[in-house]
Each structure stands twice: as structure tokens, then as C-alpha cells.
Enzyme design. Structure first.
Site, PDB file in Angstrom:
ATOM      1  N   LYS A 152       0.856  -1.192   0.000  1.00  0.00           N
ATOM      2  CA  LYS A 152       0.000   0.000   0.000  1.00  0.00           C
ATOM      3  C   LYS A 152       0.889   1.237   0.000  1.00  0.00           C
ATOM      4  O   LYS A 152       1.929   1.261   0.682  1.00  0.00           O
ATOM      5  CB  LYS A 152      -0.848  -0.067   1.281  1.00  0.00           C
ATOM      6  CG  LYS A 152      -1.916   0.992   1.434  1.00  0.00           C
ATOM      7  CD  LYS A 152      -2.642   0.780   2.781  1.00  0.00           C
ATOM      8  CE  LYS A 152      -3.883   1.661   2.916  1.00  0.00           C
ATOM      9  NZ  LYS A 152      -4.596   1.413   4.190  1.00  0.00           N
ATOM     10  N   SER A 174      -9.303   1.041   3.442  1.00  0.00           N
ATOM     11  CA  SER A 174      -8.537   1.896   2.560  1.00  0.00           C
ATOM     12  C   SER A 174      -7.445   1.155   1.805  1.00  0.00           C
ATOM     13  O   SER A 174      -6.881   1.716   0.869  1.00  0.00           O
ATOM     14  CB  SER A 174      -7.912   3.044   3.356  1.00  0.00           C
ATOM     15  OG  SER A 174      -6.979   2.565   4.294  1.00  0.00           O
ATOM     16  N   SER A 225      -9.373  -1.136   7.539  1.00  0.00           N
ATOM     17  CA  SER A 225      -8.827  -0.981   6.189  1.00  0.00           C
ATOM     18  C   SER A 225      -8.193  -2.227   5.604  1.00  0.00           C
ATOM     19  O   SER A 225      -7.921  -2.275   4.411  1.00  0.00           O
ATOM     20  CB  SER A 225      -7.819   0.171   6.160  1.00  0.00           C
ATOM     21  OG  SER A 225      -8.486   1.405   6.280  1.00  0.00           O
TER      22      SER A 225
END
Lengths: 388, 388
Positions: free
Chosen positions: B30, B107, B131
Site C-alpha cells: 500500500k 482503505s 482498512s
């Protein structure tokens, strides 16, 4: 390198009618006004998405073209006209030709920048909370917020309908008056009738001391022209300008939220933090808060009638300071916006016309003196500006 | 065409160490994790501006490289990790390979998308409010929110420090366990000791009926493995999950505001409306509100100790629904996020580990069952997942 007063992309130009009172003049239009066949950007990358292209020019654009002026481009605006200092985190911040390294004021930032740079003779702006008056003051231009409702708003992106107006800028009073006659559809009188000049001491007290000192000679000059002396008075009771500023914010923002909510709900658009934050606060206003603010507006309107309907002209600083430097942190920008709002709220709440005169400087930067008259007396303000 | 799971631009790749327990595996990180010499984008165009380039890899990136895995790219994230549904108005929304036309969850949206598509074997995510757990559920992946504080957060963009964790995804339980052993620095036990399985009826009641029905057979399967039956109970008193959800929001958002405020004050960055709005509300929280929320957290923590420290495993739906379709208006997205928050708050508030199992579908789309254990029992959850 692109001229950062104009929106990115090829310059959108249109010839004016062959003849007319504005033949030979060039103008720019804030990108809040429609031009047929081209997207209206409104200063936000997500505004045009999914909207049909305008089928016709905005009323104000058509009016200037019909009078012979040529469109020289569309100009950068604060996002959906929300902003008073002139920065735009997507399109960039137009430079302030009169105060290098400083903000131009907004939201009609690019229009003011292009006129101040001499790129165009005049430019269209919109003024809901000060968006013509403030960049006029900070860039050293003539600029007017006309009587609310005087100029048709067709083809202009609405923000807060009970505040929205269409205004314009010029570097000199003669050009300003030529455009004014066309926009107002009314001859600008040659003679200036005698009238008392009211100096709003509570409004002056909100300005920096050097600004007050710089503006007082202009006040005297206006009073000399008007021939009936200067009367010191106050717009409101002690502290009332702060109340009007806060309540103007409530009404204007609640209307802006109503205007933009359908788009925001559908698109969850991108904004600079401060723009989204102010809209989010507007979303949380209650009906009771808005009703209270409207009752305060009635008090301001009554005050405007009492002060102005006998023919007096009112003088206030357009802004409490000259152009702030670029690069300020957000809390300082917020304080600047709030202070400006206190001076812009009187005309905003009451709908009276306000014209900013570029006749003073403080610390080497322009600062505007505003003249305010009763509703409908726009041409009279223009005549005073031209006669000075 | 770019793979929209990865950040725009050239794919950032790094070879793993020549040998190690993860040799031959590829991973994505990420874009909240530092890679030395490359800007960390954090899903927002204004985050990297003015920040020095990272001098070293984030702890989690270094850990996987040292174990032999190769970095295959950095993945799209919701803006500065604020978001649970997986859309990003700047970088685009990664697709959900398991539910075409639907949101991937976030996320850690790009990490889940890349793993679900088979582009990489595993991927690093962060989980503050759900997330990793949420995209695991919506994309049909194994994913874990480890015990808070278990995995070093060095080189990871902080959001809400008392909630932030580092997690990872995999398509199959064996790969998931291999990565887990490296990340936890602990062997995953082969045997699964008998333990009671607690079915949190109040958490199940928050899920759509088809989701509840789809998850119950998985609950039975886990109970069969654990060998001590299923006990129906409730996490809280009636209505308490809603209180925990609201108070978790207060604490997490107040910490996020503290994390991001210096940047926001300095840069007035661009955000999607909903992200800026949530930060703006956080800015208006009072110390008293935050203190109240912290006292509620203590109650949740006491409850977690009582329920889990005897060795029980807790089962709840990871999300109350399967992947929502793309294109929902913001008010509906907000309702989705709020409902998800109710299920994610227990582990968030209490710091216990939560693992989502991709063993069910509802209406043809994946839905995760979450297993929760006492603090520190991460490896035990992984062992259960592998043994199923």
C-alpha cells in the site's frame, strides 16, 4: 508559459459585434459565466463532469459582445466562487500585478489579475460575498458589486442566490463607466449632485491603521466632489458589524450548500480542504439558525434604508488590509477571510450597490475605498468615480 | 492500460533476498509504506509535496524483502488511509475482481485488488478502522488486523496511532500463514487447541439477513474445528455497538486530525469532499467529547478481556453486506461506511486481533466471517484459518 489569470488550455476568444459603445475593447469572463459550446469550469475539476455544454452565452457575456467588446479568454476563479483571497489549489493562483508576491483577492481572481496586468480592458466577475470588491481593492482596480438583482444572472453558476451579483473591473474610470453604461442599460450622468458623505467609523475601525490613514484623503476628495461635507457615523450598534458578518455567513453558506448539495451528493467532488470544510459546516446549519440570521438581515436592511434613501453616500474601506502575501498557512488565511467578511457583509445583506475606488496605497500596495449608495443608484456611484 | 490497483506511474519493483521463507512470493505494498528513495504518495496528490524522500524502507517492506519476497509495486489507497469503501477521487478506484462493478473496500483497496486479481501473492495493508478487514471481506481474501502494537509501524504513514496496525492479504490460507509467520516473527502452530466459539448475536444482527445466513455454516465449520460448540452471546448491552461505533469515530478522528493538522494548516490540501468533511468535523471535537469517548473505550476493553482471555474465539460478520456497487451517491456511501464502522469498532477500540475468512458468498459476492481472539493470539487465529 501560460498566463495564470486565464484557465488552462487554449484561450477562448470571440469577436464582438462590429460596432457599438464598447467597440475596440477586450474583455475576459470569469469561468463562472457560460460561453455557448464550451464547458463552464467554475474553478473545480469536477464541476463540468456530466453537465451538458451551454447552449447560449451568459447574459453578461452576450451583453458585452453585443456592445462591441471582444472576448479575450475565460479566467481563473476560486472553486465554485467560494473564496475571497483568490487562491485555487487546482488551477493555480493568479498573480497580483499591483502587489507582486501577494494574493490577488477573489473569487474573481483571474478577471482582476488580467485587467490589472493590462491584458484586457475590462473583465466580468461575480460578487456574492465580496468577489469583485475584494480583488478590486487588492489589485488596485475599479470594481462594482451592483444592486442585487439589477443584472440578470442567466448563464452564471449560482452560489447563493440572495447574494449573487455580476460585476466588472477596469483600470481607469472612463473605461469603467463605458462598461457600466452597457451593463446597467443606463446612461452614466455627467453631473454629480451634492450629497452628504457618511464615514462609517465602525467599518474604518476594522481596518489596519495604515489603511485607515491611506483612505482618509480619498474620503476628503469624495466629500469635496459631493460638496456637503463628511459626517462621521456608525453603520451599526457597537459590535453589530461582527454580528452581521457572522449571520451573513450563515445565510450565504446555507444557500451555497443548497446550490451545491445535489452535485456534492452525486459526485463527492474534490475541493481544497477549506472549501469542503466551509460547505460541511453549512450542511450542519439548522433551520432555526438560518431563520435567526434572516431576522438579523432585516435589521441591516432597515439600517441601509434609513442611512441611504435620503441620497447620502457611504464610505467604508473595501478591505481591512492590502494584499496578503502568498504562502500563508490556513489559519492565517481564515483570519484574513473573516476580517474581510465583516466589511463586505453590509452590501451583501442589504443588496445595495458598492463601488471600490483604486485611489490609495498603503505600504506600496493598493487599497480600495468603497462608496455605497441606495439600491438602484449604481449609475450614480459610477458617475462619482468618473468625476473624481 | 494501467492496472488500477497500482499507483499511477512506472511500477516500483524490488527483488527479495535470495533465499528465505517467502522466496518465490511477490508482494505489493500500500502506498502508505515507505520505499527508500521513492516518494510515499498516501493516496493524495498533496501529501508528498515538500517531504524528504524516505531514506529507508518501512519495517514491513524490509521484513518481507528480507524473507525473500519480491516487491511488485505500490498500490492505491484511500486518501491518507481515510475511507473504508475503497474509492479514491484522485487515483481512481481499484476494481473488485471478486465482484465486478462493485467497490473493493478500503482503505487498502489496491492491495486487496491486486491480490484478488492474482497479480501478486500477498500485499501489505494498514488497518486503523477496518482498512484490511473490509477489503478482505468484499474481495474474498484472507486478511488480518493484528494485535495493536504487535507489528512495528516504522515507515508507515500514521493516521490514528492508538488504532493503526499493519496487516496483509492472501488468496489462500497456506500463503497467508507463510506470510504471517514472517510478519509476526512466530511459528504458526500446527495444532488447534479446543476452545469455545462465541457467536456475537448483536454483531450478526447488524448484518443483512442473507449475509447472516451465508455466514452461519462457516461458524459451524469453525466450531467443528474448535470442538467445543457454539455459544450465542452479545458483545455489549442492547445498543452498545452503536455507542462503541460512535465513540470509536470520535477517538479515531480526533487522532487523525492531530496527525494531519500540521500538513492541512500548511498546505490546505485537496481532498474528496467526504474526506475533508470528516476531518473538519474532527477539528471541532472538544476535549470533553474525546475524554468521554476514551472512557467508553475502557468499557469495551474490559469486555474484551472478560470474553476472550479465557481462550474463547469470537465470531462476527466482517462487514454487514457484500461489496456495494460503484456509483452510489455520497449519502448512501456514508450510510455504508457507518454500518461497517459498527462491526469494525470492537477490535479497533480494544486492540485485539481480527482475521477475516473468505469462506462464504451471498448473492454471488464474497462475504467474510471474522474471528477475534485475545491480544497477542494472532498466530492462533492464523492456525485456525489454515486448519479449516
Amino acid at each position: 508559459m501560460r498566463d495564470e489569470a486565464f484557465i488552462p488550455g487554449p484561450r477562448l476568444t470571440l469577436p464582438g459585434a462590429g460596432a457599438g459603445p464598447l467597440a475596440g475593447l477586450s474583455f475576459a469572463a470569469k469561468d463562472l459565466f457560460d460561453v455557448a459550446g464550451h464547458p463552464t469550469g467554475a474553478g473545480n475539476p469536477d464541476w463540468p463532469t456530466g453537465r451538458p455544454l451551454p447552449q447560449r452565452h451568459a447574459w453578461a457575456v452576450q451583453r458585452l459582445l453585443d456592445a462591441g467588446a471582444a472576448l479575450a479568454g475565460k479566467t481563473v476563479t476560486c472553486e465554485v466562487s467560494l473564496g475571497i483571497l483568490g487562491f485555487n489549489q487546482f488551477d493555480g493562483t493568479p498573480r497580483n500585478p499591483a502587489a507582486p508576491g501577494c494574493l490577488p483577492g477573489g473569487s474573481s481572481s483571474g478577471s482582476a489579475s488580467a485587467v490589472a496586468a493590462g491584458t484586457v480592458d475590462t473583465a466580468l466577475g461575480t460578487d456574492s460575498g465580496g468577489s469583485v470588491r475584494v480583488p478590486s481593492s487588492l489589485c488596485g482596480l475599479y470594481g462594482i458589486r451592483p444592486t442585487h438583482g439589477r443584472i440578470p444572472a442567466d448563464g452564471m453558476v449560482a452560489q447563493a442566490p440572495s447574494f449573487d451579483t455580476t460585476g466588472w473591473f477596469a483600470r481607469d474610470a472612463a473605461t469603467f463607466a463605458r462598461v457600466a453604461a452597457v451593463m446597467l442599460g443606463e446612461a452614466i450622468p455627467e453631473a454629480v449632485a451634492p450629497a452628504p458623505l457618511l464615514l462609517a467609523a465602525d467599518a474604518f475601525a476594522l481596518a489596519d491603521e495604515p489603511v485607515q490613514q491611506a483612505l482618509l484623503p480619498v474620503v476628503e476628495r469624495v466629500a469635496g466632489l459631493l460638496g456637503k461635507g463628511t459626517e462621521r457615523m456608525t453603520l451599526g450598534e457597537p459590535g453589530e458589524l461582527a454580528v452581521w458578518g457572522a449571520q451573513r455567513n450563515v445565510i450565504q453558506r446555507s444557500e451555497a450548500w443548497a446550490s451545491f448539495r445535489p452535485w456534492i451528493d452525486a459526485a463527492n467532488p474534490r475541493f481544497a480542504f477549506n472549501v469542503a470544510r466551509n460547505l460541511a459546516f453549512a450542511a450542519s446549519l439548522t433551520e432555526a439558525q438560518i431563520a435567526l440570521a434572516r431576522s438579523v438581515r432585516e435589521r441591516a436592511r432597515a439600517r441601509a434604508r434609513l442611512l441611504l434613501e435620503g441620497g447620502a453616500i457611504l464610505a467604508i474601506p473595501t478591505t481591512p488590509f492590502t494584499a496578503p502575501p502568498l504562502g500563508l498557512p490556513l489559519p492565517e488565511l481564515d483570519r484574513c477571510s473573516e476580517r474581510i467578511g465583516l466589511l463586505c457583509s453590509f452590501a451583501g445583506l442589504t443588496g445595495v450597490p458598492q463601488l471600490s475606488l483604486p485611489l490609495a496605497q498603503a505600504g506600496g500596495k493598493p487599497i480600495g475605498l468603497s462608496l455605497i449608495a441606495a439600491r438602484g443608484q449604481d449609475a450614480r456611484l459610477v458617475a462619482i468615480a468618473r468625476a473624481l
